[in-house]
Design a protein around this motif. Structure first.
Motif, PDB file in Angstrom:
ATOM      1  N   ALA A   1      38.036  48.652  24.662  1.00 19.61           N
ATOM      2  CA  ALA A   1      38.503  49.080  25.982  1.00 19.61           C
ATOM      3  C   ALA A   1      37.872  48.208  27.065  1.00 19.61           C
ATOM      4  O   ALA A   1      36.736  47.756  26.953  1.00 19.61           O
ATOM      5  CB  ALA A   1      38.148  50.547  26.218  1.00 19.61           C
ATOM      6  N   HIS A   2      38.621  47.964  28.117  1.00 14.03           N
ATOM      7  CA  HIS A   2      38.058  47.282  29.277  1.00 14.03           C
ATOM      8  C   HIS A   2      38.786  47.741  30.531  1.00 14.03           C
ATOM      9  O   HIS A   2      39.907  48.251  30.471  1.00 14.03           O
ATOM     10  CB  HIS A   2      38.125  45.748  29.136  1.00 14.03           C
ATOM     11  N   THR A   3      38.116  47.577  31.660  1.00 11.42           N
ATOM     12  CA  THR A   3      38.678  47.945  32.959  1.00 11.42           C
ATOM     13  C   THR A   3      38.748  46.710  33.835  1.00 11.42           C
ATOM     14  O   THR A   3      37.812  45.909  33.884  1.00 11.42           O
ATOM     15  CB  THR A   3      37.824  49.033  33.641  1.00 11.42           C
ATOM     16  N   GLU A   4      39.886  46.567  34.520  1.00  8.76           N
ATOM     17  CA  GLU A   4      40.074  45.479  35.479  1.00  8.76           C
ATOM     18  C   GLU A   4      39.733  46.008  36.876  1.00  8.76           C
ATOM     19  O   GLU A   4      40.136  47.110  37.254  1.00  8.76           O
ATOM     20  CB  GLU A   4      41.526  44.994  35.454  1.00  8.76           C
ATOM     21  N   PHE A   5      38.990  45.204  37.630  1.00  8.29           N
ATOM     22  CA  PHE A   5      38.589  45.559  38.987  1.00  8.29           C
ATOM     23  C   PHE A   5      39.180  44.555  39.977  1.00  8.29           C
ATOM     24  O   PHE A   5      39.295  43.362  39.671  1.00  8.29           O
ATOM     25  CB  PHE A   5      37.062  45.546  39.119  1.00  8.29           C
ATOM     26  N   LEU A   6      39.549  45.063  41.148  1.00 10.05           N
ATOM     27  CA  LEU A   6      39.995  44.196  42.231  1.00 10.05           C
ATOM     28  C   LEU A   6      38.859  43.989  43.219  1.00 10.05           C
ATOM     29  O   LEU A   6      38.140  44.940  43.567  1.00 10.05           O
ATOM     30  CB  LEU A   6      41.187  44.810  42.976  1.00 10.05           C
ATOM     31  N   ILE A   7      38.703  42.756  43.685  1.00 13.16           N
ATOM     32  CA  ILE A   7      37.801  42.457  44.796  1.00 13.16           C
ATOM     33  C   ILE A   7      38.672  42.430  46.041  1.00 13.16           C
ATOM     34  O   ILE A   7      39.672  41.697  46.098  1.00 13.16           O
ATOM     35  CB  ILE A   7      37.096  41.093  44.602  1.00 13.16           C
ATOM     36  N   ILE A   8      38.336  43.244  47.030  1.00 13.93           N
ATOM     37  CA  ILE A   8      39.190  43.404  48.206  1.00 13.93           C
ATOM     38  C   ILE A   8      38.458  42.968  49.469  1.00 13.93           C
ATOM     39  O   ILE A   8      37.223  42.976  49.540  1.00 13.93           O
ATOM     40  CB  ILE A   8      39.677  44.860  48.352  1.00 13.93           C
ATOM     41  N   ALA A   9      39.247  42.570  50.465  1.00 14.02           N
ATOM     42  CA  ALA A   9      38.721  42.116  51.748  1.00 14.02           C
ATOM     43  C   ALA A   9      39.771  42.398  52.816  1.00 14.02           C
ATOM     44  O   ALA A   9      40.926  42.719  52.490  1.00 14.02           O
ATOM     45  CB  ALA A   9      38.392  40.621  51.699  1.00 14.02           C
ATOM     46  N   PRO A  10      39.421  42.286  54.098  1.00 10.99           N
ATOM     47  CA  PRO A  10      40.441  42.390  55.148  1.00 10.99           C
ATOM     48  C   PRO A  10      41.543  41.352  54.920  1.00 10.99           C
ATOM     49  O   PRO A  10      41.298  40.260  54.384  1.00 10.99           O
ATOM     50  CB  PRO A  10      39.655  42.117  56.437  1.00 10.99           C
ATOM     51  N   ARG A  11      42.755  41.657  55.350  1.00 15.84           N
ATOM     52  CA  ARG A  11      43.914  40.839  55.005  1.00 15.84           C
ATOM     53  C   ARG A  11      43.805  39.407  55.540  1.00 15.84           C
ATOM     54  O   ARG A  11      44.225  38.459  54.866  1.00 15.84           O
ATOM     55  CB  ARG A  11      45.200  41.513  55.490  1.00 15.84           C
ATOM     56  N   HIS A  12      43.239  39.221  56.724  1.00 18.67           N
ATOM     57  CA  HIS A  12      43.138  37.853  57.243  1.00 18.67           C
ATOM     58  C   HIS A  12      42.161  37.021  56.407  1.00 18.67           C
ATOM     59  O   HIS A  12      42.350  35.813  56.236  1.00 18.67           O
ATOM     60  CB  HIS A  12      42.722  37.863  58.718  1.00 18.67           C
ATOM     61  N   GLU A  13      41.138  37.674  55.868  1.00 20.46           N
ATOM     62  CA  GLU A  13      40.213  36.956  54.981  1.00 20.46           C
ATOM     63  C   GLU A  13      40.888  36.608  53.664  1.00 20.46           C
ATOM     64  O   GLU A  13      40.642  35.535  53.088  1.00 20.46           O
ATOM     65  CB  GLU A  13      38.952  37.781  54.733  1.00 20.46           C
TER      66      GLU A  13
END
Length: 360
Positions: free
Chosen positions: A175-187
């Motif tokens: 099993a594994h989990t995928e993670f998103l790295i998020i930032a403000p849209r302009h960045e």
């Protein structure tokens, strides 16, 4: 060199913490990171949209699927998008308070994140435990009381001074989990432009569609536009438009970047038809296997035929053999021979097991 904050679901020891450490290492060329634990995903989303730093959120698990609350949070966010994806292998240990005399766990409380509880159902059932959700797996370990059990990553035992009751208690290995790295849209726009300059690789994009027109075929019409553009869709799910019966948003993942002419033109055409679109994430395409779905992977019941034998009664394969109980036809290669002796030349469409599974 700039110093930035990277927010993750705390406390220390969560799988999200591990993903944050991996992300910080990957983006070291852009600056140094302070990893900051927050109590929940809404707090992470608020910090990112306020411009305080980047965030890490669990996105998809290959056992339990999408992490729906996080998906909804990104859909509803005014100013946040994903720009990178990180994968963390997931394995659970069962912990008890240090020094506790463990003799009879029947009926004891077991705590973990809801996805963690869902991935350890067999262990929970075998020990007669009572599942109680926690905000994170590490929080369950940190707050563990005598007489209780917590499920979490192996690192939590050392972090919180716990005894290991059992190791690798998850239902599925690998099993594994995928993670998103998020930032403000302009960045994210700036980071995407940088990734385009520095890499000749391909990208993936996650897009949400809401169809404002209603009636037969409107979803098929939208999918036709995407197909005709030659786009490879690797995931497609729906979520309700909250509080409005019968209305849905559709979230799709594509092997393409929104600035590619064919993708941009397809999105422009759909918008021109009066529908609503927002890109949730765009990131360098990760390596992933593309294995076939074999017959043994299919759920019980249902109907499957070899398409080469679609007009031949011998092509039938059902997940459960209702004509001959106990005679499994789970493998397509065996499905024909299992049924030949009992169908007496009957068209497979009229077989009782088919009528039962398709309800026609």
């Amino acid at each position: 060199m700039a110093r930035m904050k990277l927010f993750y679901l705390g406390p220390e020891g969560t799988f999200t913490h591990q993903a944050a450490m991996m992300a910080a290492e990957r983006f070291t060329p852009l600056g140094d990171f302070d990893l900051v634990a927050l109590p929940d995903v809404p707090a992470i989303m608020q910090a990112v949209q306020h411009g305080d730093g980047w965030g890490v959120i669990a996105w998809e698990n290959n056992v339990e699927g999408y992490v729906v609350p996080n998906l909804d949070a990104l859909i509803d966010a005014d100013d946040a998008a994903g720009f990178a994806r990180v994968s963390v292998d997931v394995a659970f240990n069962a912990f008890t308070v240090h020094g506790q005399d463990v003799r009879d766990l029947d009926g004891a409380q077991v705590s973990a994140h809801p996805h963690g509880l869902a991935q350890c159902k067999r262990f929970i059932a075998d020990h007669g435990l009572r599942p109680t959700p926690a905000s994170s797996n590490a929080a369950a370990c940190r707050d563990l009381k005598p007489g209780q059990v917590a499920l979490g990553p192996g690192i939590c035992g050392e972090l919180y001074g716990l005894d290991v009751l059992d190791e690798h208690v998850q239902d599925f290995e690998g099993a594994h989990t995928e993670f998103l790295i998020i930032a403000p849209r302009h960045e994210v726009q700036d980071l995407s432009a940088m990734a385009r300059r520095d890499s000749d690789g391909e990208f993936e994009t996650i897009v949400i569609f809401i169809l404002l027109a209603t009636g037969p075929g409107v979803l098929a019409d939208m999918l036709d536009v995407l197909r005709d553009a030659g786009l490879n869709m690797t995931s497609f799910i729906s979520r309700p438009v909250k509080g409005h019966d019968g209305t849905y948003s559709f979230i799709a993942t594509f092997d393409a970047a929104p600035w590619e002419p064919r993708f941009r033109d397809a999105l422009s055409q759909i918008i021109g038809n009066g529908d609503w679109i927002k890109t949730l994430a765009v990131y360098p395409r990760r390596e992933r296997p593309n294995p076939p779905v074999d017959a043994w992977m299919l759920p019980k019941g249902g109907v499957h035929i070899d398409p080469r034998l679609a007009d031949d009664r011998n092509g039938l394969d059902t997940g459960d053999d209702y004509d001959n109980p106990g005679n499994s036809a789970a493998h397509a290669d065996n499905g024909a021979s299992d049924h030949d002796s009992s169908d007496n030349g009957q068209d497979w469409r009229q077989r009782e097991c088919v009528r039962r599974e398709l309800l026609w």
